[in-house]
Design an enzyme around this catalytic site. Structure first.
Site, PDB file in Angstrom:
ATOM      1  CG  ASN A 208      44.090  37.865  41.628  1.00  0.00           C
ATOM      2  OD1 ASN A 208      44.747  38.453  40.791  1.00  0.00           O
ATOM      3  ND2 ASN A 208      43.209  38.488  42.404  1.00  0.00           N
ATOM      4  CG  ASP A 276      35.500  36.433  43.830  1.00  0.00           C
ATOM      5  OD1 ASP A 276      35.010  37.498  43.413  1.00  0.00           O
ATOM      6  OD2 ASP A 276      35.932  35.535  43.075  1.00  0.00           O
ATOM      7  CE  LYS A 286      55.453  32.954  59.937  1.00  0.00           C
ATOM      8  NZ  LYS A 286      56.835  32.545  59.852  1.00  0.00           N
ATOM      9  N   PRO A 304      33.118  43.229  49.066  1.00  0.00           N
ATOM     10  CG  PRO A 304      33.785  45.439  49.405  1.00  0.00           C
ATOM     11  CD  PRO A 304      34.020  44.036  49.895  1.00  0.00           C
ATOM     12  CG  ASP A 305      30.761  43.015  42.401  1.00  0.00           C
ATOM     13  OD1 ASP A 305      31.193  43.984  41.745  1.00  0.00           O
ATOM     14  OD2 ASP A 305      30.601  41.878  41.929  1.00  0.00           O
ATOM     15  CB  ILE A 306      34.558  47.600  43.463  1.00  0.00           C
ATOM     16  CG1 ILE A 306      35.261  47.074  44.718  1.00  0.00           C
ATOM     17  CG2 ILE A 306      34.822  49.085  43.279  1.00  0.00           C
ATOM     18  CD1 ILE A 306      36.762  46.989  44.620  1.00  0.00           C
ATOM     19  CG  PHE A 324      37.978  43.763  32.214  1.00  0.00           C
ATOM     20  CD1 PHE A 324      37.801  45.135  32.318  1.00  0.00           C
ATOM     21  CD2 PHE A 324      38.845  43.263  31.253  1.00  0.00           C
ATOM     22  CE1 PHE A 324      38.477  45.993  31.472  1.00  0.00           C
ATOM     23  CE2 PHE A 324      39.534  44.119  30.401  1.00  0.00           C
ATOM     24  CZ  PHE A 324      39.346  45.481  30.511  1.00  0.00           C
TER      25      PHE A 324
END
Ligand code: C5P
Length: 402
Positions: A208, A276, A286, A304-306, A324
């Site tokens: 991102n 996500d 490759k 996992p959501d840390i 955040f």
């Protein structure tokens, strides 16, 4: 600015050792007391007499010197200091540190210390790039050792590349950041930052646009207020700040592991833009265009959501957990819902719609959401947002607010 601070300076055996004599001078100019420790190899490059004369202190040289042990043993030597600096840190000395060996005074001191350790590596670039050295560096970083340098440049051996010891003034700056006094002195704060990279195959990944600028500024501000900072960062565009323990990671799963390994902490700030999703089974080779006659299909799994994982910890949860919320619509409403869903104490909400120029830019306009309500901060530089947040953290940890 370093007045009254005690620094144990371990000088390793490398050609850069001559710069450590200047480092002693620079540290003393700023008011620090410096106790030099010379390895045997260091004595091939600088003399104990010059180190002692510049430090105006006794130089420690040999673990088995009965006089030294009688006056000040290796345990006391480390207890008496505010920081241990290793400069130059050779490949050999760092490998022994990482392995927990204690076969001379320097390595014994490093194993026995409960103080922070800052190393300034110096070696030939091939030694630096060798996988063995890189493994060592990774181990030391995950042990919380602080690094300054090495820099790119001409080397004494005639080659050019990474491996030159940081300059004395750079080391002084890292020392100052590592032992800064302030309202967060004695507090350990964990910060996640940057994007994560989730591999698709060895050359492609999902990422991102996070630059890591806000998280880096927060880590710098916390360190400036005296916190001991562990900075777990994905592959960011900006350099990590001096004087913080940097743990580089790539993926969300690695970030979670590094965060768990860094706990306990008094506070944890999750500024990373964690992907996500990850690719269920990243290919080892490759993926070829047109393979099997069509477009590849990529199966995703949720990462996992840390933040939520740490906020839900029954034992050892940091006293203050801050998340955040980077949103593009209904910023406040979404951020409030996120605070509940993730179980964190505060949320820093910001609008990252492309027209704001915030993602990847130098400024931020945030709303701080706590139990007491929502506070709009004016748009300002990310450094100022970071300092204001660090000051709020200091007030909260010192019991000045809930
Ligand atoms: O759900 P969302 O990604 O919007 O949540 C943002 C907050 O949660 C940030 O503080 C981010 O660092 C954290 N987070 C996390 N692990 C994830 C996703 C987000 O720690 N997998």
């Amino acid at each position: 600015m370093l007045s009254g601070k005690r620094i144990t300076l371990i000088i390793g055996g490398g050609i850069a050792a001559f710069k450590s004599l200047d480092l002693i001078r620079r540290l003393r100019e700023r008011g620090a007391n410096v106790t030099p420790v010379l390895t045997r190899a260091a004595e091939e490059f600088v003399t104990p007499l010059s180190a002692s004369a510049l430090a105006a202190e006794k130089v420690y040289r040999d673990l088995f010197d009965l006089n030294d042990e009688h006056e000040m043993g290796h345990i006391e030597l480390s207890r008496a200091s505010d920081l241990i600096v290793v400069a130059p840190a050779t490949a050999d000395l760092m490998a022994r540190m990482a392995a927990g060996l204690a076969n001379d005074l320097a390595s014994t001191l490093l194993l026995a210390t409960d103080k922070r350790v800052l190393v300034a590596p110096a070696m030939n670039l091939r030694m630096w790039e060798h996988p063995a050295t890189q493994r060592t560096i990774e181990t030391l970083k995950s042990d919380g050792v602080l690094f300054v340098g090495p820099n790119d440049g001409d080397m004494a051996c005639g080659e050019y590349g990474p491996g030159r010891m940081a300059e004395p003034l750079e080391i002084v700056a890292a020392v100052s950041a590592a032992i800064a006094d302030g309202p967060l002195r004695g507090k350990h704060v964990l910060v996640t930052s940057g994007p994560t990279h989730e591999p698709i195959d060895p050359v492609r990944y999902i990422a991102n646009r996070s630059s890591g600028a806000q998280g880096t500024a927060i880590a710098r501000a916390l360190a400036a207020l005296g916190a001991q900072v562990t900075f777990v960062t994905g592959p960011a565009d900006v350099e990590p700040p001096a004087g913080v323990a940097v743990v580089p990671v790539e993926t969300a799963q690695e970030m979670l592991g590094a965060v768990q390994a860094a706990l306990p902490a008094d506070a944890a700030i999750f500024a990373a833009a964690v992907a996500d999703w990850r690719v269920v089974s990243a290919s080892d080779s490759k993926i070829k265009k047109g393979a099997r006659g069509g477009l590849p299909s990529i199966e995703l799994a949720e990462n996992p959501d840390i933040l939520a994982t740490v906020a839900a910890m029954k034992n050892g949860r940091p006293g203050l957990v801050i998340g955040f919320a980077a949103e593009t619509d209904d910023v406040l409403e979404n951020a409030r819902a996120k605070l509940q869903r993730k179980g964190c104490d505060w949320i820093v909400a910001n609008d990252v719609s492309p027209e704001t120029g915030i993602m990847g830019g130098g400024e931020n306009a945030v709303t701080l959401i706590t139990d007491d309500g929502a506070e709009d901060w004016p748009r300002m530089g990310k450094d100022r947002v970071a300092m204001r947040l660090a000051e709020r953290v200091a007030r909260a940890l010192n019991g000045d607010e809930g």
